[in-house]
Scaffold this active site. Structure first.
Site, mmCIF file in Angstrom:
data_model
loop_
_atom_site.group_PDB
_atom_site.id
_atom_site.type_symbol
_atom_site.label_atom_id
_atom_site.label_comp_id
_atom_site.label_asym_id
_atom_site.label_seq_id
_atom_site.Cartn_x
_atom_site.Cartn_y
_atom_site.Cartn_z
ATOM 1 N N TYR A 266 8.416 10.872 9.615
ATOM 2 C CA TYR A 266 8.700 9.607 8.936
ATOM 3 C C TYR A 266 10.126 9.480 8.447
ATOM 4 O O TYR A 266 10.491 8.446 7.907
ATOM 5 C CB TYR A 266 7.693 9.426 7.783
ATOM 6 C CG TYR A 266 6.306 9.679 8.287
ATOM 7 C CD1 TYR A 266 5.703 8.762 9.139
ATOM 8 C CD2 TYR A 266 5.629 10.863 8.000
ATOM 9 C CE1 TYR A 266 4.448 9.000 9.659
ATOM 10 C CE2 TYR A 266 4.379 11.098 8.519
ATOM 11 C CZ TYR A 266 3.783 10.169 9.344
ATOM 12 O OH TYR A 266 2.551 10.410 9.876
ATOM 13 N N HIS B 200 -0.722 17.626 9.866
ATOM 14 C CA HIS B 200 -2.081 17.356 9.419
ATOM 15 C C HIS B 200 -3.086 17.753 10.498
ATOM 16 O O HIS B 200 -2.820 17.620 11.692
ATOM 17 C CB HIS B 200 -2.270 15.868 9.095
ATOM 18 C CG HIS B 200 -1.315 15.346 8.072
ATOM 19 N ND1 HIS B 200 -0.131 14.734 8.407
ATOM 20 C CD2 HIS B 200 -1.370 15.348 6.712
ATOM 21 C CE1 HIS B 200 0.507 14.383 7.300
ATOM 22 N NE2 HIS B 200 -0.220 14.744 6.267
ATOM 23 N N HIS C 169 -6.651 11.481 14.438
ATOM 24 C CA HIS C 169 -7.526 11.421 13.260
ATOM 25 C C HIS C 169 -8.734 10.512 13.481
ATOM 26 O O HIS C 169 -9.728 10.632 12.754
ATOM 27 C CB HIS C 169 -6.756 10.913 12.044
ATOM 28 C CG HIS C 169 -5.662 11.827 11.578
ATOM 29 N ND1 HIS C 169 -5.861 13.159 11.296
ATOM 30 C CD2 HIS C 169 -4.334 11.599 11.343
ATOM 31 C CE1 HIS C 169 -4.721 13.713 10.912
ATOM 32 N NE2 HIS C 169 -3.776 12.782 10.947
ATOM 33 N N ASP D 33 6.279 15.784 11.612
ATOM 34 C CA ASP D 33 6.349 15.625 10.160
ATOM 35 C C ASP D 33 6.495 16.942 9.413
ATOM 36 O O ASP D 33 6.403 16.968 8.184
ATOM 37 C CB ASP D 33 5.127 14.852 9.639
ATOM 38 C CG ASP D 33 3.852 15.194 10.369
ATOM 39 O OD1 ASP D 33 3.854 16.174 11.127
ATOM 40 O OD2 ASP D 33 2.857 14.478 10.182
ATOM 41 N N ASP E 250 0.920 18.839 14.702
ATOM 42 C CA ASP E 250 1.207 17.932 13.598
ATOM 43 C C ASP E 250 0.965 18.661 12.282
ATOM 44 O O ASP E 250 0.223 19.646 12.227
ATOM 45 C CB ASP E 250 0.284 16.709 13.697
ATOM 46 C CG ASP E 250 0.655 15.627 12.701
ATOM 47 O OD1 ASP E 250 1.558 14.840 13.006
ATOM 48 O OD2 ASP E 250 0.048 15.581 11.616
ATOM 49 N N ASP F 266 0.873 -1.176 0.000
ATOM 50 C CA ASP F 266 0.000 0.000 0.000
ATOM 51 C C ASP F 266 0.912 1.229 0.000
ATOM 52 O O ASP F 266 1.568 1.510 0.998
ATOM 53 C CB ASP F 266 -0.906 0.004 1.224
ATOM 54 C CG ASP F 266 -1.931 1.133 1.195
ATOM 55 O OD1 ASP F 266 -1.641 2.196 0.613
ATOM 56 O OD2 ASP F 266 -3.030 0.945 1.749
ATOM 57 N N ASP G 212 -7.220 5.635 4.687
ATOM 58 C CA ASP G 212 -5.784 5.762 4.964
ATOM 59 C C ASP G 212 -5.378 5.144 6.298
ATOM 60 O O ASP G 212 -4.764 5.787 7.149
ATOM 61 C CB ASP G 212 -5.357 7.231 4.903
ATOM 62 C CG ASP G 212 -5.668 7.845 3.549
ATOM 63 O OD1 ASP G 212 -5.231 7.291 2.537
ATOM 64 O OD2 ASP G 212 -6.374 8.877 3.522
#
Length: 470
Positions: A320, A176, A137, A267, A174, A22, A94
């Site tokens: 990451y 996001h 999330h 991130d 973050d 993925d 996701d």
């Protein structure tokens, strides 16, 4: 009196991984937590922290933020085959599931609650939970963005329920937007959620209109949800610090929280694949964040401060690049312990997009709050940087917009680069409890403490070595 910083981690939370190909999920790897913890050991940080044991969260604790139907569905995953796990994962956005992820998710929530309990009970001063999977999330009935159970939301609800806390601040830096936390508390005035995140006019994940600055909460929670969306790439330490000083800190002081929870995503750091060269934040900036938040904690009644590190949001949160992630985690824990923040070099004025964002904040946040407060005097503090900046024209616009307040009684104090003394004589004020609305406006990314003291009808303002008397 609480002392020391706690660190909570269990290698068991690294024992799940993606079992099929993925391209979206493949960057979320178990090494994100193990490499971070090894870096803490290598730099001698773990020895300076109190190690807390990890426990599993109970179903009752998980149900604080999730539905029974969703919990029952996740409970079936340990018995699923790879094909069944793939099909189950496709029901959500996701995210991927593994036979051991339910166990790890319960540990992640339990570890977070262990830290909350230790801080509230004054066993430690603050702490970090190095947990996987993350949570900001995930929603009431849905996994999302590599999140299974919403650790931070459950922590806030747990603190409110078990310790009768009335004001909880959640800071989410973050890259996001943590829409799951927003959905959970958008009607709750006892939880203030602040998030800055990459948005780019809704073209960046999670691509939601609710991630924009116009989402301020609903019903009684209106005004307690604050989004600061980045609509431009190429941002640096200066832009983030400008937002930190001009938006987050003033709001935090005004809210006066009893507990602070931080969803610390890394991130946005240089080298992270989520940045792809479009943001330029150094790892040292994360140490500075906690350093600058520390004064907020000093005025909190119970001095409660927790950092919940969500380092397992693959692709959609956490960090990451294993090298930059490990460095950022070390900087963060060192700041919690009390190590001094490093000097940040190369700071400049905020970019033009911050100017536009500032005016948006004026229209959607500052003015509504000001009119609701209904002051009898407006004080504006302006600092002269000695050079023209992108923010130079904003003060004129802001002053015009504030003329409808306090019957037009607006007092502007200009701080120049040399020691300055202003004496402004006002007609005698009969009411000693003068209500005023203060707008602090600086042309550079630095924050200065403000002290207001009154002696009879004379008020003194001490600001960065300058004294204003009125």
């Amino acid at each position: 009196m609480a002392s020391g910083s706690a660190l909570i981690f269990d290698e068991e939370m690294s024992r799940y991984k993606l079992l099929w190909k993925d391209p979206v999920c493949e960057i979320e790897v178990p090494e994100r937590v193990t490499v971070s913890y090894e870096a803490l050991k290598t730099h001698g940080v773990t020895q300076r922290c109190k190690q807390l044991p990890v426990r599993q969260a109970t179903e009752q604790e998980i149900l604080l933020a999730h539905s029974e139907e969703y919990l029952e569905a996740v409970k079936q995953t340990p018995k699923m085959s790879v094909e069944e796990l793939m099909a189950f994962s496709k029901q959500y956005s996701d995210v991927y599931f593994h036979q051991n992820i339910y166990h790890c998710a319960k540990l992640a929530v339990g570890a977070t609650l262990q830290l909350v309990d230790s801080v509230v009970k004054r066993e430690v001063r603050n702490g970090m939970a190095l947990v996987r999977p993350p949570g900001h999330h995930s929603q009431r009935s849905a996994a999302n963005g590599f999140c299974v159970f919403n650790n931070v939301a459950i922590a806030a609800l747990h603190a409110k329920k078990n310790y009768n806390l009335n004001r909880v601040l959640i800071v989410d830096w973050d890259i996001h937007h943590g829409q799951g936390v927003q959905y959970c508390f958008e009607e709750d005035p006892s939880v203030l959620y602040f998030s800055w995140h990459r948005y780019e006019n809704q073209t960046f994940w999670p691509n939601l209109p609710e991630s924009d600055y116009t989402s301020v909460g609903k019903g009684k929670g209106c005004g307690f949800n604050i989004n600061l969306p980045w609509n431009k790439v190429g941002l640096t330490n200066s832009d983030y610090l400008a937002a930190f000083f001009h938006v987050l800190l003033p709001i935090a002081y005004e809210f006066d929280p009893e507990l602070v929870l931080v969803s610390a995503g890394f991130d946005s750091a240089i080298g992270d694949p989520e940045v792809r060269g479009q943001l330029s934040l150094s790892q040292q900036i994360f140490l500075s964040y906690f350093h600058f938040l520390r004064p907020v904690i000093c005025v909190i009644m119970f001095r409660l401060y927790i950092s919940v590190l969500l380092v397992s949001f693959v692709f959609f949160q956490g960090g990451y690049n294993l090298t930059s992630l490990a460095q950022s985690v070390c900087q963060t824990v060192q700041s919690l312990i009390g190590d001094p923040a490093p000097r940040l070099s190369g700071l400049t004025a905020a970019c033009e997009s911050f100017t536009a964002g500032f005016m948006q904040a004026v229209l959607s946040l500052i003015l509504p709050l000001a009119y609701e407060f209904n002051p009898c005097l407006v004080l504006g503090v302006v600092r002269d940087s000695g050079a023209k900046t992108h923010l130079t024209p904003v003060w004129g616009h802001l002053t015009s917009l504030l003329q409808g307040l306090a019957g037009g009684q607006t007092l502007t104090l200009l701080q120049v680069r040399v020691f300055t003394y202003f004496c402004i004589i006002l007609k005698p004020i009969q009411n000693i409890h003068l209500h005023f609305f203060l707008i602090s406006f600086y042309f550079k990314c630095f924050f200065f403490s403000l002290y207001v003291v009154h002696f009879k009808c004379i008020y003194f303002i001490f600001l960065n070595k300058c004294i204003y008397l009125f």
